[in-house]
Design a protein around this motif. Structure first.
Motif, mmCIF file in Angstrom:
data_model
loop_
_atom_site.group_PDB
_atom_site.id
_atom_site.type_symbol
_atom_site.label_atom_id
_atom_site.label_comp_id
_atom_site.label_asym_id
_atom_site.label_seq_id
_atom_site.Cartn_x
_atom_site.Cartn_y
_atom_site.Cartn_z
ATOM 1 N N THR A 189 0.837 -1.195 0.000
ATOM 2 C CA THR A 189 0.000 0.000 0.000
ATOM 3 C C THR A 189 0.873 1.246 0.000
ATOM 4 O O THR A 189 1.860 1.316 0.727
ATOM 5 C CB THR A 189 -0.924 0.036 1.232
ATOM 6 N N LEU A 190 0.511 2.219 -0.823
ATOM 7 C CA LEU A 190 1.233 3.481 -0.924
ATOM 8 C C LEU A 190 0.372 4.624 -0.424
ATOM 9 O O LEU A 190 -0.840 4.638 -0.629
ATOM 10 C CB LEU A 190 1.618 3.764 -2.376
ATOM 11 N N VAL A 191 1.006 5.607 0.209
ATOM 12 C CA VAL A 191 0.358 6.853 0.595
ATOM 13 C C VAL A 191 0.997 7.979 -0.206
ATOM 14 O O VAL A 191 2.225 8.133 -0.204
ATOM 15 C CB VAL A 191 0.518 7.142 2.102
ATOM 16 N N PHE A 192 0.179 8.768 -0.885
ATOM 17 C CA PHE A 192 0.684 9.860 -1.720
ATOM 18 C C PHE A 192 0.977 11.108 -0.883
ATOM 19 O O PHE A 192 0.202 11.477 -0.009
ATOM 20 C CB PHE A 192 -0.329 10.226 -2.800
ATOM 21 N N LEU A 193 2.094 11.769 -1.197
ATOM 22 C CA LEU A 193 2.426 13.076 -0.626
ATOM 23 C C LEU A 193 2.608 14.045 -1.789
ATOM 24 O O LEU A 193 3.376 13.781 -2.712
ATOM 25 C CB LEU A 193 3.712 13.030 0.195
ATOM 26 N N SER A 194 1.908 15.164 -1.733
ATOM 27 C CA SER A 194 1.933 16.119 -2.837
ATOM 28 C C SER A 194 3.117 17.078 -2.727
ATOM 29 O O SER A 194 3.798 17.141 -1.706
ATOM 30 C CB SER A 194 0.628 16.910 -2.882
ATOM 31 N N GLY A 195 3.312 17.846 -3.802
ATOM 32 C CA GLY A 195 4.351 18.863 -3.816
ATOM 33 C C GLY A 195 3.838 20.202 -3.331
ATOM 34 O O GLY A 195 2.744 20.305 -2.758
ATOM 35 N N THR A 196 4.606 21.245 -3.556
ATOM 36 C CA THR A 196 4.278 22.581 -3.068
ATOM 37 C C THR A 196 3.018 23.125 -3.723
ATOM 38 O O THR A 196 2.836 23.012 -4.934
ATOM 39 C CB THR A 196 5.455 23.535 -3.335
ATOM 40 N N GLY A 197 2.161 23.714 -2.908
ATOM 41 C CA GLY A 197 0.914 24.282 -3.397
ATOM 42 C C GLY A 197 -0.257 23.389 -3.051
ATOM 43 O O GLY A 197 -0.143 22.161 -3.041
ATOM 44 N N LYS A 198 -1.401 23.993 -2.753
ATOM 45 C CA LYS A 198 -2.588 23.246 -2.349
ATOM 46 C C LYS A 198 -3.076 22.351 -3.487
ATOM 47 O O LYS A 198 -3.349 22.831 -4.571
ATOM 48 C CB LYS A 198 -3.695 24.222 -1.920
ATOM 49 N N GLN A 199 -3.183 21.066 -3.192
ATOM 50 C CA GLN A 199 -3.619 20.105 -4.206
ATOM 51 C C GLN A 199 -4.701 19.184 -3.660
ATOM 52 O O GLN A 199 -4.705 18.858 -2.480
ATOM 53 C CB GLN A 199 -2.432 19.271 -4.697
ATOM 54 N N ASP A 200 -5.578 18.759 -4.548
ATOM 55 C CA ASP A 200 -6.590 17.803 -4.142
ATOM 56 C C ASP A 200 -6.033 16.383 -4.221
ATOM 57 O O ASP A 200 -4.898 16.175 -4.656
ATOM 58 C CB ASP A 200 -7.862 17.948 -4.992
ATOM 59 N N ARG A 201 -6.840 15.440 -3.799
ATOM 60 C CA ARG A 201 -6.393 14.049 -3.730
ATOM 61 C C ARG A 201 -6.004 13.471 -5.088
ATOM 62 O O ARG A 201 -5.236 12.501 -5.160
ATOM 63 C CB ARG A 201 -7.478 13.190 -3.089
ATOM 64 N N ASP A 202 -6.548 14.034 -6.162
ATOM 65 C CA ASP A 202 -6.228 13.532 -7.496
ATOM 66 C C ASP A 202 -4.917 14.088 -8.042
ATOM 67 O O ASP A 202 -4.465 13.678 -9.104
ATOM 68 C CB ASP A 202 -7.358 13.869 -8.472
ATOM 69 N N GLY A 203 -4.315 15.041 -7.305
ATOM 70 C CA GLY A 203 -3.089 15.653 -7.815
ATOM 71 C C GLY A 203 -3.354 16.425 -9.085
ATOM 72 O O GLY A 203 -2.599 16.325 -10.054
ATOM 73 N N THR A 204 -4.426 17.229 -9.073
ATOM 74 C CA THR A 204 -4.807 17.977 -10.263
ATOM 75 C C THR A 204 -3.865 19.158 -10.469
ATOM 76 O O THR A 204 -3.859 20.103 -9.690
ATOM 77 C CB THR A 204 -6.252 18.487 -10.149
ATOM 78 N N MET A 205 -3.069 19.087 -11.515
ATOM 79 C CA MET A 205 -2.096 20.130 -11.830
ATOM 80 C C MET A 205 -2.128 20.401 -13.328
ATOM 81 O O MET A 205 -1.939 19.485 -14.130
ATOM 82 C CB MET A 205 -0.689 19.710 -11.390
ATOM 83 N N ALA A 206 -2.399 21.651 -13.680
ATOM 84 C CA ALA A 206 -2.439 22.068 -15.087
ATOM 85 C C ALA A 206 -3.373 21.186 -15.913
ATOM 86 O O ALA A 206 -3.096 20.868 -17.069
ATOM 87 C CB ALA A 206 -1.029 22.047 -15.687
ATOM 88 N N GLY A 207 -4.480 20.781 -15.290
ATOM 89 C CA GLY A 207 -5.466 19.977 -15.999
ATOM 90 C C GLY A 207 -5.201 18.489 -15.996
ATOM 91 O O GLY A 207 -6.009 17.710 -16.519
ATOM 92 N N HIS A 208 -4.094 18.055 -15.419
ATOM 93 C CA HIS A 208 -3.739 16.637 -15.360
ATOM 94 C C HIS A 208 -3.977 16.101 -13.948
ATOM 95 O O HIS A 208 -3.521 16.695 -12.970
ATOM 96 C CB HIS A 208 -2.263 16.443 -15.731
ATOM 97 N N LYS A 209 -4.664 14.980 -13.837
ATOM 98 C CA LYS A 209 -4.914 14.350 -12.539
ATOM 99 C C LYS A 209 -3.835 13.288 -12.313
ATOM 100 O O LYS A 209 -4.071 12.078 -12.459
ATOM 101 C CB LYS A 209 -6.320 13.763 -12.495
ATOM 102 N N ILE A 210 -2.670 13.767 -11.941
ATOM 103 C CA ILE A 210 -1.476 12.916 -11.882
ATOM 104 C C ILE A 210 -1.622 11.777 -10.881
ATOM 105 O O ILE A 210 -1.337 10.612 -11.181
ATOM 106 C CB ILE A 210 -0.237 13.764 -11.543
ATOM 107 N N PHE A 211 -2.057 12.093 -9.651
ATOM 108 C CA PHE A 211 -2.127 11.064 -8.606
ATOM 109 C C PHE A 211 -3.221 10.043 -8.897
ATOM 110 O O PHE A 211 -3.055 8.847 -8.634
ATOM 111 C CB PHE A 211 -2.358 11.699 -7.234
ATOM 112 N N LEU A 212 -4.344 10.511 -9.419
ATOM 113 C CA LEU A 212 -5.427 9.595 -9.784
ATOM 114 C C LEU A 212 -4.955 8.621 -10.847
ATOM 115 O O LEU A 212 -5.225 7.408 -10.766
ATOM 116 C CB LEU A 212 -6.631 10.395 -10.303
ATOM 117 N N GLU A 213 -4.244 9.117 -11.833
ATOM 118 C CA GLU A 213 -3.763 8.265 -12.918
ATOM 119 C C GLU A 213 -2.803 7.201 -12.400
ATOM 120 O O GLU A 213 -2.910 6.017 -12.746
ATOM 121 C CB GLU A 213 -3.081 9.127 -13.975
#
Length: 360
Positions: A56-80
């Motif tokens: 099991t993995l737990v995601f940690l995001s980078g700088t800046g407020k992010q949702d659980r999907d890791g939505t950045m510049a229109g890409h849902k990185i963490f969800l993918e």
């Protein structure tokens, strides 16, 4: 370096073999609280259906407020990434950052150290679930998440492995130097303005570091800038250029620098922190990353861990990928929203295969 990458990619094998199984997955909304009850975390746990035991993995995001999907510049990185990994037998918990979505708290007053605490809170929650094996819980961090996951792993034996995606493995001050130098070098500024940018950035970062624990930081930064500005004005006159378009964002920089996050991050000690990590580490960086330089950070993951006696570190530099591990052409931030493809399939396969080999 490219030759070694090709060897690694071939040995990992990106196409599914006869032994690979793609699972259907469950995706459940979860909620849990910090130990003191002050914070509530909202997230999503994806798991492979029909598999009794899995890492099991737990995601940690980078700088800046992010949702659980890791939505950045229109890409849902963490969800993918989470969807792919769960389809291949690995559970993933991803949460909203503080003050985002279903997670409470105030992001703006939190530090990299607080984000490490949040990750350990998530692990504590997972350990209390009967469907999760506590012996195979790891952390996967993007960008600043590389630093926060390192802090968590250095503090707790509950972290069994680490995966860094474009993750920071430099001390805070060094990271600021390198990141800004790379961004300036890639910019369209004329050479004389690049020189001025690097000069004032270096000066301000040094002062911020020196006074990181002082109430006088704001005064010192403003004084430093005014002193530099007098010298810079005189320098610009020698260029015989009619209009000066260079602007250092002194007000916004000082506002950021005197905040708790910046004070903490600029003092982050990567050699000490990573040197205390005793678990397997996988670090992946794109060679076109302008925010977390691939060569220096990948080298640090290995050397800092080795200095602490940990040689179980795999580092991979991926050609043609940016900070979000997306294939790129210009590879600057302006291109992010124009990129149609998702996270590099090679990166996804590398993560899966490394976990298969190292953790199972």
């Amino acid at each position: 370096m490219k030759n070694s990458i090709i060897i690694i990619l071939l040995c990992c094998g990106f196409s599914l073999s006869a032994q690979d199984k793609v699972f259907q997955i469950s995706s459940d909304s979860v909620s849990f609280k910090s130990a003191d009850g002050q914070l509530t975390f909202g997230g999503t746990l994806t798991k492979p259906i029909g598999k009794k035991s899995f890492p099991t993995l737990v995601f940690l995001s980078g700088t800046g407020k992010q949702d659980r999907d890791g939505t950045m510049a229109g890409h849902k990185i963490f969800l993918e990434i989470a969807t792919y990994l769960s389809q291949h037998g690995i559970a993933v918990l991803r949460t909203d950052d503080r003050g985002v979505g279903k997670t409470t708290g105030v992001y703006e007053t939190a530090t990299t150290g607080n984000f490490a605490e949040d990750a350990l809170t998530a692990i504590a929650y997972l350990k209390n679930r009967k469907d999760i094996n506590p012996a195979t819980i790891g952390l996967i961090g993007h960008s600043e998440g590389g630093a926060s996951m390192s802090i968590a792993a250095a503090q707790s034996k509950d972290v069994k492995f680490l995966i860094s995606l474009s993750g920071v493995a430099m001390s805070g001050l060094d990271n600021l130097y390198k990141q800004n130098e790379d961004l300036v070098a890639a910019s369209a500024l004329p050479d004389y303005d690049k020189k001025r940018s690097n000069e004032i950035n270096t000066i301000m970062f040094k002062v911020a570091y020196k006074y990181a624990n002082s109430d006088s930081m704001e005064v010192k930064l403003n004084e430093t800038y005014q002193t530099w500005k007098l010298k810079d004005d005189a320098y610009f006159k020698t260029l015989n250029i009619q209009f000066d378009h260079f602007r250092f964002p002194i007000y916004s920089y000082v506002r950021t620098a005197i905040g708790p996050w910046y004070r903490y991050f600029i003092q982050y000690d990567a050699p000490k922190t990573i040197g205390a990590i005793k678990v397997p580490i996988l670090a992946i960086n794109g060679d076109k990353d302008l925010y977390v330089a691939a060569d220096s950070n990948l080298a640090n993951w290995k050397s800092y861990a080795a200095a602490g006696g940990n040689n179980n570190v795999t580092t991979i530099k991926m050609p043609g990928l940016n900070h979000l591990l997306l294939p790129c052409q210009t590879c600057d931030a302006a291109e992010y929203t124009k990129i149609q493809s998702g996270v590099s399939p090679e990166v996804l396969a590398i993560i899966k295969n490394w976990i298969d080999k190292t953790i199972r």
